[in-house]
Design an enzyme around this catalytic site. Structure first.
Site, PDB file in Angstrom:
ATOM      1  N   GLY A  54      19.633  23.618  88.386  1.00  0.00           N
ATOM      2  CA  GLY A  54      19.386  22.408  87.602  1.00  0.00           C
ATOM      3  C   GLY A  54      19.472  21.217  88.557  1.00  0.00           C
ATOM      4  N   ALA A  55      18.485  20.324  88.459  1.00  0.00           N
ATOM      5  CA  ALA A  55      18.360  19.261  89.466  1.00  0.00           C
ATOM      6  C   ALA A  55      19.644  18.441  89.671  1.00  0.00           C
ATOM      7  CB  ALA A  55      17.178  18.369  89.100  1.00  0.00           C
ATOM      8  N   ARG A  88      17.066  24.051  98.590  1.00  0.00           N
ATOM      9  CA  ARG A  88      16.000  24.106  97.579  1.00  0.00           C
ATOM     10  C   ARG A  88      15.133  22.847  97.746  1.00  0.00           C
ATOM     11  NH1 ARG A  88      17.439  25.906  91.611  1.00  0.00           N
ATOM     12  NH2 ARG A  88      15.240  26.442  91.702  1.00  0.00           N
ATOM     13  N   GLN A 205      16.147  31.224  82.252  1.00  0.00           N
ATOM     14  CA  GLN A 205      17.165  30.188  82.031  1.00  0.00           C
ATOM     15  C   GLN A 205      17.251  29.788  80.556  1.00  0.00           C
ATOM     16  OE1 GLN A 205      14.942  30.166  84.521  1.00  0.00           O
ATOM     17  NE2 GLN A 205      15.622  28.997  86.282  1.00  0.00           N
ATOM     18  N   ASP A 246      12.712  17.954  87.534  1.00  0.00           N
ATOM     19  CA  ASP A 246      13.321  18.102  88.861  1.00  0.00           C
ATOM     20  C   ASP A 246      12.900  16.991  89.801  1.00  0.00           C
ATOM     21  OD1 ASP A 246      13.341  20.935  87.659  1.00  0.00           O
ATOM     22  OD2 ASP A 246      14.762  20.974  89.323  1.00  0.00           O
ATOM     23  N   ASN A 256       8.636  20.025  86.653  1.00  0.00           N
ATOM     24  CA  ASN A 256       9.727  20.760  85.986  1.00  0.00           C
ATOM     25  C   ASN A 256       9.420  22.254  86.097  1.00  0.00           C
ATOM     26  OD1 ASN A 256      12.207  20.731  84.416  1.00  0.00           O
ATOM     27  ND2 ASN A 256      10.988  21.437  82.700  1.00  0.00           N
ATOM     28  N   LYS A 257      10.292  23.071  85.534  1.00  0.00           N
ATOM     29  CA  LYS A 257      10.176  24.534  85.624  1.00  0.00           C
ATOM     30  C   LYS A 257       8.761  25.007  85.295  1.00  0.00           C
ATOM     31  CE  LYS A 257      12.693  26.811  86.757  1.00  0.00           C
ATOM     32  NZ  LYS A 257      12.701  27.211  88.187  1.00  0.00           N
TER      33      LYS A 257
END
Ligand code: MRU
Length: 363
Positions: A54-55, A88, A205, A246, A256-257
């Site tokens: 998670g960012a 990351r 997630q 993110d 985002n994801k």
């Protein structure tokens, strides 16, 4: 937030034990385990293996990683930050937190760096929790308005249906979360919310973390496969989407994801409001074109070819779900263009996803 009725955060400095504690998110939802991080290497590993993810949370973990490195006597803050930065690539909060740490430590004598780094990491953690709580307040107001409107149109309506993707709950931050914070605040204020939880393959997630968080708070929710959202929207079963981010550009493009973009397209086609909740630290004001400029993390093929769960004996185990004969790609994130985003919910208020609106909060 609450776990088995007890308040807890995702990361904290354990003063008596003199170590950093985290929840090992790779073990959820079946095992709730708190582990210690004692060194720079362990902080890097926790981020790369996604024990923390998670960012906002990886940013705060990196800040504590700098502290642990200073405590161990590492000489170069820059080298320490380089190691953490490489863990990351997509979430800009990681770089943001490291810039805060590096610039604060630049003029501090070596023997005082550890103490200063700890104070700063603790402060960044507190600020993240406060920002997420404020995101919750601003988003709660949007949910309240949507619920009132729904009731005016359909007095028989029983709940407001909100779709979310991945986990942008408290597990992705220090506390409260981003996309889930408005939902927690609305639920606590008595608004009947129901959440459609995208399972979010390959790491699940949504099914593993978001569903678990919502269970802990007693919020009605249903886990769906990643491709179900469009169908639900066509049938009027989604009142709004709220996702996290993110990295968001100065022009309002949202990374985002993986799969978020497809949800935004379906929402646009079905007139469903698509909100993105994020702290201002997630906005990369140096970037203007998300699709071209945001680095997209590619992760190991094993995350696609294997799945984790409980076996018949209740042991957490991994099984292979496809043959090794096929090639696999595993893009972690995608970019939703600003034109598909209804608004950005930040700790400073709700903003249009465009350069003009975001200029008000640019540093
Ligand atoms: O790969 P992950 O689990 O770190 O990805 C997390 C997400 O995509 C979240 O939606 C994002 O970080 C927002 S967190 C509040």
């Amino acid at each position: 937030m609450q776990v088995n009725g007890k308040s807890i955060r995702t990361i904290w400095f354990d003063e008596p034990a003199q170590c950093v504690r985290i929840i090992d998110q790779t073990r959820l939802p079946h095992h709730f385990e708190i582990i210690a991080i004692d060194s720079l290497e362990q902080a890097c590993e926790a981020i790369t293996t996604m024990q923390v993810r998670g960012a906002p949370l990886i940013g705060i973990t990196a800040a504590y990683g700098v502290f642990l490195a200073m405590r161990a006597g590492h000489e170069s803050v820059t080298q320490v930050c380089q190691l953490l930065r490489a863990t990351r690539p997509t979430a800009v909060n990681l770089q943001w937190a490291l810039i805060q740490m590096e610039s604060a430590l630049a003029t501090v004598p070596r023997q005082e760096r550890s103490a200063v780094a700890l104070v700063l990491a603790n402060r960044l953690a507190e600020e993240d929790a406060a920002a997420c709580s404020a995101i919750g307040d601003h988003g709660h107001a949007l949910i309240e308005t949507a619920w009132q409107k729904k009731r005016e149109h359909s007095p028989e309506a029983r709940c407001l249906n909100i779709l979310t993707h991945c986990n942008a709950g408290w597990l992705a931050t220090v506390d409260w979360g981003t996309a889930l914070a408005p939902i927690y605040k609305a639920h606590r204020a008595g608004i009947p919310v129901h959440v459609w939880v995208d399972e979010t393959r390959p790491r699940n997630q949504g099914a593993f973390l978001t569903a678990w968080e919502l269970q802990q708070e007693g919020i009605a929710h249903t886990v769906i496969v990643d491709n179900a959202g469009g169908h639900l929207m066509q049938h009027g079963d989604v009142d709004m989407c709220i996702v996290g981010s993110d990295r968001t550009t100065a022009s309002g493009d949202v990374c985002n994801k993986i799969g978020t973009y497809l949800k935004a397209l379906a929402a646009f086609d079905n007139d469903v409001p698509f909100y993105v909740a994020l702290p201002v630290s997630t906005i990369d004001f140096a970037l203007h074109d998300g699709v071209r400029e945001i680095p997209i993390e590619q992760r190991h093929a094993h995350e696609v070819s294997h799945m984790q769960g409980l076996d018949a004996l209740g042991q957490l185990t991994k099984i292979q779900v496809m043959t090794e004969a096929s090639a696999v790609s595993n893009y972690g994130f995608d970019v939703t263009p600003a034109r598909l985003v209804t608004a950005l919910i930040t700790e400073k208020g709700v903003f249009g996803a465009n350069k003009e609106s975001l200029q008000a909060i640019a540093p």
